[in-house]
Design an enzyme around this catalytic site. Structure first.
Site, mmCIF file in Angstrom:
data_model
loop_
_atom_site.group_PDB
_atom_site.id
_atom_site.type_symbol
_atom_site.label_atom_id
_atom_site.label_comp_id
_atom_site.label_asym_id
_atom_site.label_seq_id
_atom_site.Cartn_x
_atom_site.Cartn_y
_atom_site.Cartn_z
ATOM 1 N N HIS A 276 0.851 -1.187 0.000
ATOM 2 C CA HIS A 276 0.000 0.000 0.000
ATOM 3 C C HIS A 276 0.885 1.233 0.000
ATOM 4 O O HIS A 276 1.914 1.250 0.663
ATOM 5 C CB HIS A 276 -0.911 0.010 1.233
ATOM 6 C CG HIS A 276 -2.055 0.953 1.094
ATOM 7 N ND1 HIS A 276 -1.940 2.287 1.377
ATOM 8 C CD2 HIS A 276 -3.324 0.744 0.666
ATOM 9 C CE1 HIS A 276 -3.102 2.863 1.142
ATOM 10 N NE2 HIS A 276 -3.958 1.963 0.702
ATOM 11 N N ASP A 333 -7.951 -5.426 -0.035
ATOM 12 C CA ASP A 333 -8.431 -6.324 -1.082
ATOM 13 C C ASP A 333 -8.028 -7.779 -0.890
ATOM 14 O O ASP A 333 -8.494 -8.651 -1.615
ATOM 15 C CB ASP A 333 -7.903 -5.857 -2.449
ATOM 16 C CG ASP A 333 -8.582 -4.582 -2.903
ATOM 17 O OD1 ASP A 333 -9.785 -4.459 -2.650
ATOM 18 O OD2 ASP A 333 -7.907 -3.721 -3.491
#
Ligand code: ACO
Length: 397
Positions: A276, A333
Site C-alpha cells: 500500500h 483487497d
C-alpha cells in the site's frame, strides 16, 4: 492554521513528485489516515468502532454530513435512498444494451455518466444545496439498482425494484438474488461496505476531485472515479487477488513458488492484495476483513481452499525479508474477495462492489471540494523533450 490564500499566492519553483508520493492536494475534514501506525478514522471515529457498531447508511451520512445522524435523520436518509432508487427507463435500456460478457465496471461508468442526460438540474455548476442534498441519496439508491440489473441480465433474469423496508445491504442482496436475505450475509456485506467507504486522497478519490474541480457535474465526477478504481493496482486488485488464489490452487497450491515469483524483478507478477502506498505498518481494514472472513465462512459452513491459500501466503510473506524490508502487508483487497465469493457475488463484479462501498466517500470528497471553493486542479510537469528545432517539409524527411 494553514493559510490557503497565502499558499495560493505562491508561484515559482516546481516540485517534481511522480505518483504524488509526498504531495498534499487539498485539506480535508473527512478521513484521517496514519499509515505508520495503521490508524483509519472517518470524521474522527475509529474504523474499528464503526465496523463493529454502525451500519453502512449511517456511515455514509456521517461521511457526507460530518456528524452521525439522529434516528429521525437516518430514517429520512434511508427513505430518500429508497424513494430515488428507480432508474429512468433510458438508463435501464443503456444497461440492457451491453453484452452479458461486458465488465460490470464499464457498464457502471457508462450508466452513471448517462444520469447527467436524465437529470439536467444536476448540470448547474453552482451545485445548489438541493442538488448537494439529493446527490448522495439518489446515487446510493440508483447505483445498487444498476449493479443488480446488470447482474440479473447476465443470469437471464429481469430487474427487480428496490424494497424500502430493507436496510441498504439487505436490499442490494434482494435486488441481486431475489428472496429471503440471510441476516449474517447482509451484516457481512454491510461491514465490507463500511470498510470501503472512504480512504482520503487515493487514486479514485483524487480523480473525482480533479474532475470536480473543473465544475464538471457530480455524475461525470463519480463516473471518472469508477474508471480510476477499475485498475488492478487500485480497486481492481480484489478481482485480481481471487484470480491469483485460484491460479495457485490450480497449480497445486504451492504458494512459496508464487512468493518467489513476486520477488523476482524480471517477472512482472506481483502479489495482489499486498502493499500500500500509505500503510507502512498494517492496513487496519485488512485485519477486520480477515476476521469477518473467518466468521462468515464458519456461519455459512463453507470450506474454501482459497482462504487456506491466502492465509498461507500471508504467513510466508510476513516472514520473508523481501516483504518485511519493503513494509508489504495485506491490504483491504486481500481477503475481501473470499467474502464476496461466499456471498455469491461473481468474481468480475468484485470491483463494482468496491464502487458501492466507496460511493459515499467519493461524494463526500466532491461535496467538500465544492464547498471549499477549491481551485481547478492543474499540476505542472518537468519538460524532458526536444529543445526548439525547425520544421522540415515531408519530402525532405
Ligand atoms: N508484490 C511484490 N512486490 C511489491 C508489491 C507486491 N504486491 N507491492 C510493492 N512491491 C515492491 C515493488 O516492486 C517495489 O520494490 P523495489 O523497491 O525493489 O523496486 C517496492 O515494493 C515499492 O513498491 P511501489 O510499486 O513503488 O509502491 P507504490 O506505493 O507505488 O504502489 C501498490 C503501491 C500499487 C499498492 C503496490 O504495492 C501494488 O502494486 N500492490 C499490488 C496491487 C494491490 O494490491 N493494489 C491494491 C492497493 S489497495 C487499494 O487501492 C484499494
Amino acid at each position: 492554521a494553514l493559510d490557503i490564500s497565502k499558499l495560493r499566492a505562491q508561484t515559482g519553483a516546481i516540485t517534481l513528485d511522480i505518483g504524488f508520493v509526498n504531495t498534499g492536494s487539498c485539506t480535508s475534514k473527512i478521513t484521517f489516515l496514519d499509515g505508520e501506525k495503521g490508524i483509519l478514522r472517518y470524521r474522527g471515529y475509529p474504523i474499528e468502532q464503526l465496523a463493529e457498531s454502525s451500519n453502512f447508511a449511517e456511515v455514509s451520512y456521517l461521511l457526507y454530513n460530518g456528524e452521525l445522524p439522529t434516528a429521525a435523520q437516518l430514517e429520512a436518509f434511508n427513505k430518500d435512498i429508497a424513494a430515488s432508487s428507480k432508474l429512468p427507463g433510458g438508463v435501464e435500456k443503456i444497461i440492457d444494451q451491453f453484452p452479458g460478457s461486458a465488465h460490470p465496471m464499464g457498464v457502471l461508468a457508462a450508466a452513471i455518466s448517462s444520469l447527467s442526460g436524465f437529470y439536467p438540474e444536476f448540470l448547474n455548476p453552482e451545485a445548489t444545496e438541493e442538488i448537494k442534498n439529493k446527490a448522495i441519496t439518489q446515487m446510493m439508491g440508483q447505483v445498487k439498482v444498476m449493479m443488480a440489473q446488470f447482474y440479473r441480465k447476465t443470469m437471464g433474469k429481469s430487474p427487480l425494484a428496490s424494497n424500502a423496508k430493507l436496510d441498504y445491504s439487505s436490499d442490494f442482496l434482494n435486488l441481486m438474488f431475489d428472496g429471503e436475505v440471510d441476516k449474517d450475509v447482509a451484516d457481512a456485506l454491510d461491514t465490507l461496505l463500511i470498510l470501503h467507504a472512504d480512504h482520503e486522497q487515493n487514486c479514485s478519490a483524487s480523480t473525482v476531485r480533479v474532475v470536480g474541480s473543473s465544475h464538471a457535474n457530480v455524475f461525470a465526477s463519480i463516473a471518472a472515479g469508477v474508471t480510476a478504481l477499475w485498475g488492478q493496482l487500485h480497486g481492481g486488485a480484489n478481482q485480481a487477488v481471487l484470480e491469483m488464489l485460484e491460479e495457485i490452487r490450480k497449480d497445486g497450491g504451492d504458494y512459496q513458488k508464487f512468493i518467489e515469483k513476486a520477488k523476482d524483478k524480471e517477472d512482472p507478477f506481483r502479489l495482489m492484495g499486498f502493499g500500500h502506498r500509505v500503510y507502512k505498518n498494517f492496513d487496519p481494514r485488512a485485519k477486520i476483513i480477515k476476521k469477518a472472513c473467518d466468521t462468515i465462512l464458519e456461519k455459512l459452513d463453507i470450506q474454501d481452499p482459497l482462504l487456506d491459500i491466502a492465509k498461507g501466503l500471508e504467513e510466508v510473506a510476513l516472514k520473508d525479508e523481501y516483504f518485511v524490508k519493503r513494509n508489504l502487508y495485506p491490504n483491504v483487497d486481500f481477503y475481501s474477495g473470499i467474502i464476496y465469493k461466499a456471498l455469491g457475488i461473481p468474481t468480475n463484479m468484485f470491483t463494482a462492489m468496491f464502487v458501492l462501498g466507496r460511493l459515499p466517500g467519493w461524494l463526500s470528497q466532491w461535496k467538500e471540494l465544492r464547498e471549499d471553493g477549491a481551485r481547478i486542479s492543474r499540476p505542472r510537469q518537468v519538460y524532458m523533450g526536444e529543445t526548439e528545432r525547425d520544421y522540415t517539409p515531408v519530402i525532405k524527411r
